[in-house]
Design an enzyme around this catalytic site. Sequence first.
Site, PDB file in Angstrom:
ATOM      1  N   HIS A 147      49.273  44.694  36.073  1.00  0.00           N
ATOM      2  CA  HIS A 147      49.367  43.806  34.721  1.00  0.00           C
ATOM      3  C   HIS A 147      50.998  43.495  34.831  1.00  0.00           C
ATOM      4  O   HIS A 147      51.877  44.540  35.128  1.00  0.00           O
ATOM      5  CB  HIS A 147      48.953  44.382  33.678  1.00  0.00           C
ATOM      6  CG  HIS A 147      49.497  45.879  33.691  1.00  0.00           C
ATOM      7  ND1 HIS A 147      48.581  47.054  34.205  1.00  0.00           N
ATOM      8  CD2 HIS A 147      50.303  46.366  32.756  1.00  0.00           C
ATOM      9  CE1 HIS A 147      49.333  48.161  33.725  1.00  0.00           C
ATOM     10  NE2 HIS A 147      50.362  47.812  32.883  1.00  0.00           N
ATOM     11  N   CYS A 159      50.753  74.312  12.747  1.00  0.00           N
ATOM     12  CA  CYS A 159      51.165  75.241  13.257  1.00  0.00           C
ATOM     13  C   CYS A 159      52.692  75.386  12.804  1.00  0.00           C
ATOM     14  O   CYS A 159      53.180  74.651  11.629  1.00  0.00           O
ATOM     15  CB  CYS A 159      51.283  74.719  14.724  1.00  0.00           C
ATOM     16  SG  CYS A 159      52.263  73.165  14.989  1.00  0.00           S
TER      17      CYS A 159
END
Length: 655
Positions: free
Chosen positions: A67, A176
């Site tokens: 592409h 986290c």
Amino acid sequence: MKIQDLLRKDLMLLDLQASSKEAAIDEMVSHLVAKKIVSDFDTFKSGIMIREAQTSTGLGDGIAMPHSKNIAVIQPAVLFAKSHKGLDYQALDGGMTDLFFMIAAPEGANDTHLAALAKLSQYLLKEGFVDQLRQVKSEQEVIDLFDKFEAEDKKTSQTKKLSSTNKEFIVAVTACPTGIAHTYMAEEALKKQAAQMGVDIKVETNGASGVGNALTEQDIRQAKGVIVAADKAVAMDRFDGKPLVLRPVSDGIKKSDELISLILNNQAKPYIAKNSSQQKTENFGNKEGASLGSGFYKHLMGGVSQMLPFVIGGGIMIALAFLLDNMLGVPKDQLANLGSYHEIAAIFKNIGGAAFSFMLPVLAGYIAYSIAEKPGLVAGFVAGAIASSGLAFGKIPFAAGGESTLALAGVPSGFLGALVGGFLAGGVVLVLRRLLVGLPRSLEGIKSILLYPLLGVLITGFLMLFINIPMAAINTTLNNFLEGLSGSSAVLMGLLVGGMMAVDMGGPVNKAAYVFGTGTLAASVANGGSVVMAAVMAGGMVPPLAVFVATLLFKDKFTLEERESGLTNIVMGLSFITEGAIPFGAADPARAIPSFIAGSALTGALVGFAGIKLLAPHGGIFVIALTSNPILYLLFVAVGALVSGILFGALRTKA
């Protein structure tokens, strides 16, 4: 977008004659030129080849999607071609390619080619689609096949809507310490697993940029249960009375099926909030409330996660001050003023110093906050400030100004003093809570606004005056040792912290090494940075880069999805996001983790041997200029990545 709008019948080549990759590209581009889709053969082909040079668009499984978004494209289109014999398109899986989709998008199009790629990818991943595509004999059959699967999609979507009300619904929170990788990886893992199990889920992320996709009261009320996959404090009182599973964030990534099953099978115990009148509590399932002894890692990370933005922002600003002075030049007799010699450098250093000065109070404050909630915050900040200033009580033989028996500004106890002070402050407030539990209800209102702050600061402050003495001595000894690192001692230190970064790739061991590294920065900024910090960051960059090396050199041992993930690990590794290697470590720990540790430890040892220093606590390749030897530093990271990658690939069994 419907892919059929771009996939024209007159652009199809159902008997591609080419027998090589470039010949196939030439044949397809020529057809686009002949059909007035592309105005210039050479310009468009150049765009296609530039994209191919980055990574082959041969995706594997016999499919290629070349592409280009190109000025030679007159109108957007997708050319479909089929080769009966297949050809070597240098596909990612090393196999032959027989199905081709060449996507042409005009230069000014709004990501037309990306939308087409995404839509095509959805079809190509559907079960049976590719096999049926290989059997088509006419252009109309190609269009009919896309129409058929599109109709099935609509039918499936309607069925899902009708049945969605019968699905179980659960909510989750992921968090986290750094709020970068683990938070969002756990989110994706939970969503993916829930979809596979036919469960609706909403996941709230507590990331570095704040709370995302926040859970509402209605969400929580309607949910069958709650999953909290977190390594730091999150708002918990809102879950009072709901079945709740509390686990580390790593379990959200590796054991998402188990967490969801616990909720579905009614094996989760109802969460009991310690005090529903407060907005936040972190007792994490402990019915007696928070405790000093439990959750040491969680409390530590609660402080570290809040401290890191100050360290990173302030540390890099100070580092830039040194960099500016080096670039502008400083006379040899003024080297003591490096970083503040030129006015612009001094401005950077002062701003960075202002941010950096909050490092220890924030660390201690939020450790205390994690232990004792809001009442612990002020006592923790005071403990951190005392650790930073060096205020102490008693004889301090190493204090500035000589010995004294009075409170004075001595040698700061630094990171270690603030760490101990944070836990001390949290413990003091917990004790005060127990002592004041019998106060009349009429005095409840003044507890949090008067008694806790006043008594917490008073008791913690006086205790810190004594604690600062031994902690300052330990801190001074440690800093002197680190400053004197050279030869074998530097190699061993680098080997240790570098290897620790790869043990659990973002878990407690990794974070322990990182926290230790950042703790050395404050005392080393004036000396050009920290060797320990340099070894920590270099060691942490190795595992994701090793994944890329392994997937590149041992393609036959990894699936297409793993090889594609290997490519994204380049960015993760260069950005010092060790967590990128977690899926590979979790899937094959016996082979992956020892391989990663070997390369990371080697890199850390090499950095220590060369005595390379780093002024920044994070940033990877983006702060490479802030190392004392950028070229050698990158070389050592590359060496470690190659060693780990080759070991991992050699030990790995075929996919």
